[in-house]
Design a protein around this motif. Structure first.
Motif, PDB file in Angstrom:
ATOM      1  N   MET A 197      -8.880  48.118 -67.515  1.00  0.00           N
ATOM      2  CA  MET A 197      -9.029  47.407 -68.781  1.00  0.00           C
ATOM      3  C   MET A 197     -10.507  47.174 -69.030  1.00  0.00           C
ATOM      4  SD  MET A 197      -5.896  44.682 -68.833  1.00  0.00           S
ATOM      5  CE  MET A 197      -4.190  45.242 -68.824  1.00  0.00           C
ATOM      6  N   LEU A 198     -10.867  46.942 -70.275  1.00  0.00           N
ATOM      7  CA  LEU A 198     -12.279  46.793 -70.605  1.00  0.00           C
ATOM      8  C   LEU A 198     -12.917  45.596 -69.920  1.00  0.00           C
ATOM      9  CD1 LEU A 198     -12.555  47.609 -74.426  1.00  0.00           C
ATOM     10  CD2 LEU A 198     -13.276  49.004 -72.497  1.00  0.00           C
ATOM     11  N   GLY A 199     -12.254  44.463 -69.895  1.00  0.00           N
ATOM     12  CA  GLY A 199     -12.878  43.239 -69.408  1.00  0.00           C
ATOM     13  C   GLY A 199     -13.678  42.579 -70.527  1.00  0.00           C
ATOM     14  N   ARG A 200     -14.024  41.330 -70.337  1.00  0.00           N
ATOM     15  CA  ARG A 200     -14.646  40.552 -71.409  1.00  0.00           C
ATOM     16  C   ARG A 200     -15.978  41.136 -71.864  1.00  0.00           C
ATOM     17  NH1 ARG A 200     -18.570  37.122 -71.733  1.00  0.00           N
ATOM     18  NH2 ARG A 200     -18.836  37.090 -69.472  1.00  0.00           N
ATOM     19  N   GLN A 201     -16.903  41.398 -70.898  1.00  0.00           N
ATOM     20  CA  GLN A 201     -18.238  41.856 -71.279  1.00  0.00           C
ATOM     21  C   GLN A 201     -18.194  43.210 -71.970  1.00  0.00           C
ATOM     22  OE1 GLN A 201     -21.108  41.825 -68.097  1.00  0.00           O
ATOM     23  NE2 GLN A 201     -22.667  42.887 -69.273  1.00  0.00           N
ATOM     24  N   ARG A 202     -17.475  44.154 -71.399  1.00  0.00           N
ATOM     25  CA  ARG A 202     -17.389  45.470 -72.027  1.00  0.00           C
ATOM     26  C   ARG A 202     -16.636  45.398 -73.340  1.00  0.00           C
ATOM     27  NH1 ARG A 202     -16.047  48.159 -66.248  1.00  0.00           N
ATOM     28  NH2 ARG A 202     -18.136  48.855 -65.654  1.00  0.00           N
ATOM     29  N   GLY A 203     -15.634  44.530 -73.411  1.00  0.00           N
ATOM     30  CA  GLY A 203     -14.914  44.364 -74.660  1.00  0.00           C
ATOM     31  C   GLY A 203     -15.839  43.923 -75.782  1.00  0.00           C
ATOM     32  N   GLU A 204     -16.775  43.028 -75.467  1.00  0.00           N
ATOM     33  CA  GLU A 204     -17.732  42.573 -76.485  1.00  0.00           C
ATOM     34  C   GLU A 204     -18.621  43.729 -76.956  1.00  0.00           C
ATOM     35  OE1 GLU A 204     -19.819  39.411 -74.614  1.00  0.00           O
ATOM     36  OE2 GLU A 204     -18.181  37.954 -74.843  1.00  0.00           O
ATOM     37  N   GLN A 205     -18.985  44.623 -76.030  1.00  0.00           N
ATOM     38  CA  GLN A 205     -19.834  45.756 -76.406  1.00  0.00           C
ATOM     39  C   GLN A 205     -19.109  46.748 -77.310  1.00  0.00           C
ATOM     40  OE1 GLN A 205     -20.815  46.575 -72.248  1.00  0.00           O
ATOM     41  NE2 GLN A 205     -22.977  46.306 -72.728  1.00  0.00           N
ATOM     42  N   PHE A 206     -17.789  46.787 -77.194  1.00  0.00           N
ATOM     43  CA  PHE A 206     -16.994  47.664 -78.047  1.00  0.00           C
ATOM     44  C   PHE A 206     -16.444  46.949 -79.276  1.00  0.00           C
ATOM     45  CE2 PHE A 206     -16.491  50.294 -74.159  1.00  0.00           C
ATOM     46  CZ  PHE A 206     -16.729  51.546 -74.691  1.00  0.00           C
ATOM     47  N   GLY A 207     -16.552  45.620 -79.308  1.00  0.00           N
ATOM     48  CA  GLY A 207     -15.902  44.868 -80.364  1.00  0.00           C
ATOM     49  C   GLY A 207     -14.396  44.882 -80.221  1.00  0.00           C
ATOM     50  N   ARG A 208     -13.934  44.926 -78.968  1.00  0.00           N
ATOM     51  CA  ARG A 208     -12.497  45.007 -78.670  1.00  0.00           C
ATOM     52  C   ARG A 208     -12.114  43.877 -77.729  1.00  0.00           C
ATOM     53  NH1 ARG A 208     -10.898  50.607 -78.922  1.00  0.00           N
ATOM     54  NH2 ARG A 208      -8.781  49.892 -78.436  1.00  0.00           N
ATOM     55  N   SER A 209     -10.829  43.630 -77.625  1.00  0.00           N
ATOM     56  CA  SER A 209     -10.323  42.618 -76.707  1.00  0.00           C
ATOM     57  C   SER A 209     -10.558  43.047 -75.264  1.00  0.00           C
ATOM     58  CB  SER A 209      -8.827  42.400 -76.940  1.00  0.00           C
ATOM     59  OG  SER A 209      -8.251  41.629 -75.914  1.00  0.00           O
ATOM     60  N   GLY A 210     -10.811  42.087 -74.386  1.00  0.00           N
ATOM     61  CA  GLY A 210     -11.058  42.393 -72.986  1.00  0.00           C
ATOM     62  C   GLY A 210      -9.875  43.009 -72.272  1.00  0.00           C
ATOM     63  N   ASP A 211      -8.643  42.788 -72.788  1.00  0.00           N
ATOM     64  CA  ASP A 211      -7.464  43.362 -72.131  1.00  0.00           C
ATOM     65  C   ASP A 211      -7.058  44.709 -72.735  1.00  0.00           C
ATOM     66  OD1 ASP A 211      -6.490  42.537 -74.559  1.00  0.00           O
ATOM     67  OD2 ASP A 211      -4.989  41.149 -73.760  1.00  0.00           O
ATOM     68  N   THR A 212      -7.994  45.334 -73.478  1.00  0.00           N
ATOM     69  CA  THR A 212      -7.737  46.673 -74.014  1.00  0.00           C
ATOM     70  C   THR A 212      -7.654  47.696 -72.881  1.00  0.00           C
ATOM     71  OG1 THR A 212      -8.933  46.157 -76.067  1.00  0.00           O
ATOM     72  CG2 THR A 212      -8.634  48.490 -75.519  1.00  0.00           C
ATOM     73  N   PRO A 213      -6.594  48.492 -72.816  1.00  0.00           N
ATOM     74  CA  PRO A 213      -6.516  49.533 -71.774  1.00  0.00           C
ATOM     75  C   PRO A 213      -7.682  50.524 -71.913  1.00  0.00           C
ATOM     76  CG  PRO A 213      -4.382  49.208 -72.826  1.00  0.00           C
ATOM     77  CD  PRO A 213      -5.373  48.452 -73.648  1.00  0.00           C
ATOM     78  N   ALA A 214      -8.145  51.017 -70.784  1.00  0.00           N
ATOM     79  CA  ALA A 214      -9.288  51.929 -70.793  1.00  0.00           C
ATOM     80  C   ALA A 214      -9.190  52.884 -69.615  1.00  0.00           C
ATOM     81  CB  ALA A 214     -10.602  51.150 -70.726  1.00  0.00           C
ATOM     82  N   VAL A 215      -9.988  53.931 -69.684  1.00  0.00           N
ATOM     83  CA  VAL A 215     -10.129  54.883 -68.585  1.00  0.00           C
ATOM     84  C   VAL A 215     -11.558  54.782 -68.068  1.00  0.00           C
ATOM     85  CG1 VAL A 215     -10.253  57.339 -67.994  1.00  0.00           C
ATOM     86  CG2 VAL A 215      -8.366  56.487 -69.382  1.00  0.00           C
ATOM     87  N   LEU A 216     -11.698  54.678 -66.753  1.00  0.00           N
ATOM     88  CA  LEU A 216     -13.017  54.631 -66.122  1.00  0.00           C
ATOM     89  C   LEU A 216     -13.218  55.925 -65.333  1.00  0.00           C
ATOM     90  CD1 LEU A 216     -15.642  53.170 -65.309  1.00  0.00           C
ATOM     91  CD2 LEU A 216     -14.387  52.220 -63.364  1.00  0.00           C
TER      92      LEU A 216
END
Length: 248
Positions: A197-216
């Motif tokens: 998941m993006l997490g809070r800090q990365r979510g802010e950089q994307f303008g998305r919620s921190g619990d947005t699913p993501a691929v790392l």
């Protein structure tokens, strides 16, 4: 690396020359390749080397072979995707432009991640870049990249440090500049892909919620056994797909 020149395997180079010729229209999709003697003459290579390259092309689906017909270029070539070492901005630019924006360009002490993957000595300093790649005007990838120390770059890819410190650094990922500096060298990349998941800090950089699913995607780029770059690429749900072509 004084007095030493690293060469790519001749068959691999020949394979890529033929693929490039196909993509450039010299041998269009659906057309028949010239006979083996003629093709060897056109390419200026030996027939044994050409035969080995043609076998690889057939295995990878680039050409088909039929008895009595010969070798035909496939109508739909396998896309060159994540299995090829390419900058992420290039992979995400299929069909629409991608733009890289610098979020941070600094020199830092090694982290556990960079120490592990770049085999860094104690008390060294390394470049750290954080960038965001937008595709079609939409943020789609956050990159974090660490380079090997300057003395390692100077030994193996002499032009790399100059490009990394140059004017192109703000609009490019580190990998894009490393590939430019190391053009012709057999650089290779090894990657792992995990769901997160993006997490809070990365979510802010994307303008998305921190619990947005993501691929790392974690990647290490090497020249032979020497690691030159370690990177993380975070792609949230909805980002363009990374094309992956697998061949036996």
């Amino acid at each position: 690396m004084a007095g030493r020149q690293i060469q790519r395997r001749p068959v691999v180079t020949l394979y890529e020359r033929i693929v490039d010729a196909i993509r450039e229209g010299t041998y269009p999709p659906g057309s028949q390749l010239p006979t083996e003697p003629r093709l060897a003459t056109e390419l200026g290579v030996s027939r044994p080397a050409l035969r080995e390259a043609l076998i690889l092309l057939q295995e990878d689906g680039v050409i088909t072979v039929r008895r009595g017909v010969g070798r035909t270029v496939s109508q739909h070539l396998p896309p060159r995707g994540f299995e090829y070492l390419k900058p992420v901005e290039q992979l995400l630019s299929e069909g629409q432009p991608a733009r890289t924006s610098a979020l941070l360009r600094t020199v830092e002490e090694p982290t556990d991640f960079s120490t592990q993957h770049l085999l860094l000595p104690a008390r060294s300093e390394v470049r750290f870049w954080e960038s965001r790649v937008d595709s079609g005007g939409v943020p789609c990838c956050l990159t974090q990249e660490w380079s090997a120390p300057d003395e390692v770059l100077a030994e193996h890819v002499p032009e790399a440090a100059g490009l990394l410190d140059g004017p192109d650094s703000s609009g490019s990922t580190m990998l894009a500049l490393l590939l430019r500096a190391g053009r012709g060298l057999p650089l290779s990349g090894a990657s792992t892909v995990v769901a997160t998941m993006l997490g809070r800090q990365r979510g802010e950089q994307f303008g998305r919620s921190g619990d947005t699913p993501a691929v790392l995607v974690t990647q290490v780029v090497r020249l032979e056994r020497t690691p030159l770059l370690a990177a993380k690429y975070m792609l949230p749900s909805g980002a363009p797909a990374l094309p992956v072509w697998q061949a036996r």
